[in-house]
Design a protein around this motif. Structure first.
Motif, PDB file in Angstrom:
ATOM      1  N   SER A  92       9.531   9.648  11.814  1.00 39.08           N
ATOM      2  CA  SER A  92       9.891   9.054  13.107  1.00 39.08           C
ATOM      3  C   SER A  92       9.336   7.643  13.257  1.00 39.08           C
ATOM      4  N   ARG A  93       8.227   7.334  12.581  1.00 37.20           N
ATOM      5  CA  ARG A  93       7.645   5.990  12.647  1.00 37.20           C
ATOM      6  C   ARG A  93       8.239   5.053  11.604  1.00 37.20           C
ATOM      7  N   GLY A  94       9.138   5.577  10.776  1.00 41.08           N
ATOM      8  CA  GLY A  94       9.803   4.738   9.787  1.00 41.08           C
ATOM      9  C   GLY A  94       8.952   4.378   8.584  1.00 41.08           C
ATOM     10  N   VAL A  95       7.952   5.196   8.276  1.00 42.38           N
ATOM     11  CA  VAL A  95       7.061   4.871   7.145  1.00 42.38           C
ATOM     12  C   VAL A  95       7.085   5.973   6.089  1.00 42.38           C
ATOM     13  N   ALA A  96       8.161   6.752   6.054  1.00 46.61           N
ATOM     14  CA  ALA A  96       8.232   7.850   5.096  1.00 46.61           C
ATOM     15  C   ALA A  96       8.133   7.352   3.660  1.00 46.61           C
ATOM     16  N   GLY A  97       8.562   6.122   3.381  1.00 44.28           N
ATOM     17  CA  GLY A  97       8.457   5.587   2.031  1.00 44.28           C
ATOM     18  C   GLY A  97       7.064   5.131   1.672  1.00 44.28           C
ATOM     19  N   ARG A  98       6.270   4.791   2.688  1.00 42.46           N
ATOM     20  CA  ARG A  98       4.912   4.301   2.453  1.00 42.46           C
ATOM     21  C   ARG A  98       3.882   5.416   2.493  1.00 42.46           C
ATOM     22  N   VAL A  99       4.184   6.510   3.189  1.00 40.63           N
ATOM     23  CA  VAL A  99       3.284   7.662   3.286  1.00 40.63           C
ATOM     24  C   VAL A  99       3.861   8.769   2.414  1.00 40.63           C
ATOM     25  N   VAL A 100       3.165   9.105   1.342  1.00 44.61           N
ATOM     26  CA  VAL A 100       3.661  10.039   0.333  1.00 44.61           C
ATOM     27  C   VAL A 100       2.850  11.322   0.404  1.00 44.61           C
ATOM     28  N   PHE A 101       3.539  12.460   0.441  1.00 42.99           N
ATOM     29  CA  PHE A 101       2.895  13.770   0.520  1.00 42.99           C
ATOM     30  C   PHE A 101       2.975  14.431  -0.848  1.00 42.99           C
ATOM     31  N   ALA A 102       1.827  14.573  -1.500  1.00 42.83           N
ATOM     32  CA  ALA A 102       1.794  15.157  -2.845  1.00 42.83           C
ATOM     33  C   ALA A 102       1.758  16.669  -2.814  1.00 42.83           C
ATOM     34  N   VAL A 124       0.837  -1.197   0.000  1.00 40.74           N
ATOM     35  CA  VAL A 124       0.000   0.000   0.000  1.00 40.74           C
ATOM     36  C   VAL A 124       0.870   1.246   0.000  1.00 40.74           C
ATOM     37  N   VAL A 125       0.396   2.262  -0.707  1.00 41.03           N
ATOM     38  CA  VAL A 125       0.935   3.620  -0.603  1.00 41.03           C
ATOM     39  C   VAL A 125      -0.173   4.510  -0.066  1.00 41.03           C
ATOM     40  N   PHE A 126       0.101   5.219   1.013  1.00 39.78           N
ATOM     41  CA  PHE A 126      -0.837   6.195   1.554  1.00 39.78           C
ATOM     42  C   PHE A 126      -0.490   7.537   0.918  1.00 39.78           C
ATOM     43  N   LEU A 127      -1.327   7.986   0.007  1.00 46.82           N
ATOM     44  CA  LEU A 127      -1.071   9.203  -0.763  1.00 46.82           C
ATOM     45  C   LEU A 127      -1.883  10.344  -0.169  1.00 46.82           C
ATOM     46  N   LEU A 128      -1.193  11.351   0.392  1.00 47.62           N
ATOM     47  CA  LEU A 128      -1.845  12.463   1.082  1.00 47.62           C
ATOM     48  C   LEU A 128      -1.707  13.719   0.227  1.00 47.62           C
ATOM     49  N   VAL A 129      -2.834  14.245  -0.210  1.00 45.21           N
ATOM     50  CA  VAL A 129      -2.858  15.398  -1.113  1.00 45.21           C
ATOM     51  C   VAL A 129      -3.381  16.607  -0.349  1.00 45.21           C
ATOM     52  N   GLY A 130      -2.616  17.688  -0.344  1.00 46.02           N
ATOM     53  CA  GLY A 130      -3.059  18.905   0.315  1.00 46.02           C
ATOM     54  C   GLY A 130      -1.970  19.519   1.158  1.00 46.02           C
TER      55      GLY A 130
END
Length: 396
Positions: free
Chosen positions: A257-267, A237-243
């Motif tokens: 800090s949670r080590g998920v910077a690769g899985r949580v993407v800020f568009a 999964v990729v969590f894609l956050l737009v805004g």
């Protein structure tokens, strides 16, 4: 027709009379008679950029454009707005300062509004009483739109009607003036936008995309997605956050800090006209509100119509949001939408897992949600609700 309606009002400058103290709420205004199908509407939204990228801008822009299809509308909005024909003189300042600057706002608008000769004045609550002042100056009736109790006491008392999505946060003594309405979406502005390029960019190995769109105040609850990502054990999964917004940097630091910077993407911030492509690219869309972090919602419950959820559903995507009485009023749980316990990352994780592993359920819920939104929750439908309310006060 609009001028004839204006001439039918009682002459003279006055504040509209305070209404009675009945608590009745009218949820379905009567249809607008043909004699009033064309009106002159002064629309007051001084702190809202039009067009813009946040929810308030989406709301005001679409309401203004829908009303303008059938009426002559003068829009007072934030300075720097680029909407053609708008009176762009409003300031984006803290609500306390906005209230204190009411005399200045009146001075900046009264001449233009008088020349416009409105049949009705429509005040967004963040105008903090400008509507009743301009009503007194022009003799036109005033309708207040509010999302919570932050509207001015002047507006509550002297507006002829109030429109909102719930009665819960309207003071009891003014509920006889309340007309319940529903927000909407611009379906035409969302459809036809391909998300193929976005999928190739953000999910190059075929990952599922879980999408969030909107701003980042703490009560939008976006950080819960970071907690879900941290312990995710389902399909890739990729969590894609737009805004963008006030808490975006905090959520970015939390993801690192949670080590998920690769899985949580800020568009980042994107024009609203591109949102349809992001929704098209998604497998599942989430609106993870956190009511405990918003004073009004803690006290009165979360009673707003969630525009981002309506946008997700309009394109046939499974929408997941928090389980509240308001959501169950608007949608059928498990048939048109999926709901989870607010601010509970474990329950959100289970709901996401169910959605991402059951293609038949995604198709069924997505299709039912799209049918509902396109038939009931559009800006065109909302404009018709407003026209009926305006017709009530103009006929008086």
């Amino acid at each position: 027709m609009a001028r004839a309606a204006s001439q039918g009002r009682a002459a003279g400058s006055r504040l509209p009379r305070r209404q009675g103290r009945s608590c009745g709420v009218v949820t379905r205004p009567l249809p607008l008679p043909s004699i009033l199908t064309s009106m002159r509407i002064a629309y007051l939204a001084p702190n809202i950029p039009v067009p813009g990228t946040h929810g308030g801008s989406t709301h005001v822009t679409n309401v203004y454009r829908q009303l303008s299809k059938r009426h002559d509308v003068l829009l007072y909005c934030r300075a720097g707005s680029t909407e053609p024909g708008a009176l762009s003189r409003g300031l984006n300042v803290h609500p306390v300062l906005q209230k204190g600057l009411l005399p200045a706002a009146f001075a900046a608008t009264v001449g233009a509004v008088r020349r416009f000769r409105p049949d009705v004045i429509y005040e967004r609550y963040s105008a903090f009483g400008l509507g009743p002042l301009l009503a007194r100056a022009t003799g036109a009736p005033c309708v207040l739109m509010t999302l919570d109790r932050d509207a001015s006491a002047l507006s509550f008392r002297y507006s002829d009607r109030i429109v909102a999505t719930s009665a819960e946060f309207i003071p009891v003594e003014y509920r006889d003036k309340l007309r319940i309405v529903h927000w909407g979406v611009d379906v035409d502005g969302l459809v036809g936008k391909s998300g193929a390029a976005l999928r190739a960019r953000h999910a190059p190995r075929g990952e599922r995309i879980v999408l969030y769109t909107g701003s980042f105040p703490d009560w939008h609850g976006v950080e819960v997605l970071v907690e879900v990502a941290r312990s995710w054990s389902g399909p890739d999964v990729v969590f894609l956050l737009v805004g963008d917004g006030q808490d975006k940097s905090y959520v970015e630091r939390l993801a690192a800090s949670r080590g998920v910077a690769g899985r949580v993407v800020f568009a980042g911030r994107v024009p609203h006209g591109e949102i349809g492509a992001y929704i098209d690219a998604a497998d599942v869309c989430v609106a993870p509100y956190a009511p405990s972090k918003h004073y009004i919602f803690r006290v009165y419950g979360m009673n707003r119509d969630p525009i981002k959820v309506l946008e997700y559903m309009a394109l046939g995507k499974v929408a997941i949001t928090i389980d509240t009485p308001r959501m169950r009023e608007l949608f059928k749980a498990d048939e048109e939408i999926l709901l989870y316990r607010a601010e509970d990352p474990d329950d959100l994780r289970r709901t996401l897992m169910k959605a991402l592993t059951d293609a038949d359920m995604r198709a069924r819920v997505g299709s039912a949600g799209a049918s509902l939104v396109r038939s009931r929750y559009t800006w065109s439908h909302h404009a018709e609700e407003l026209e009926a309310v305006f017709g009530e006060v103009v006929r008086r």
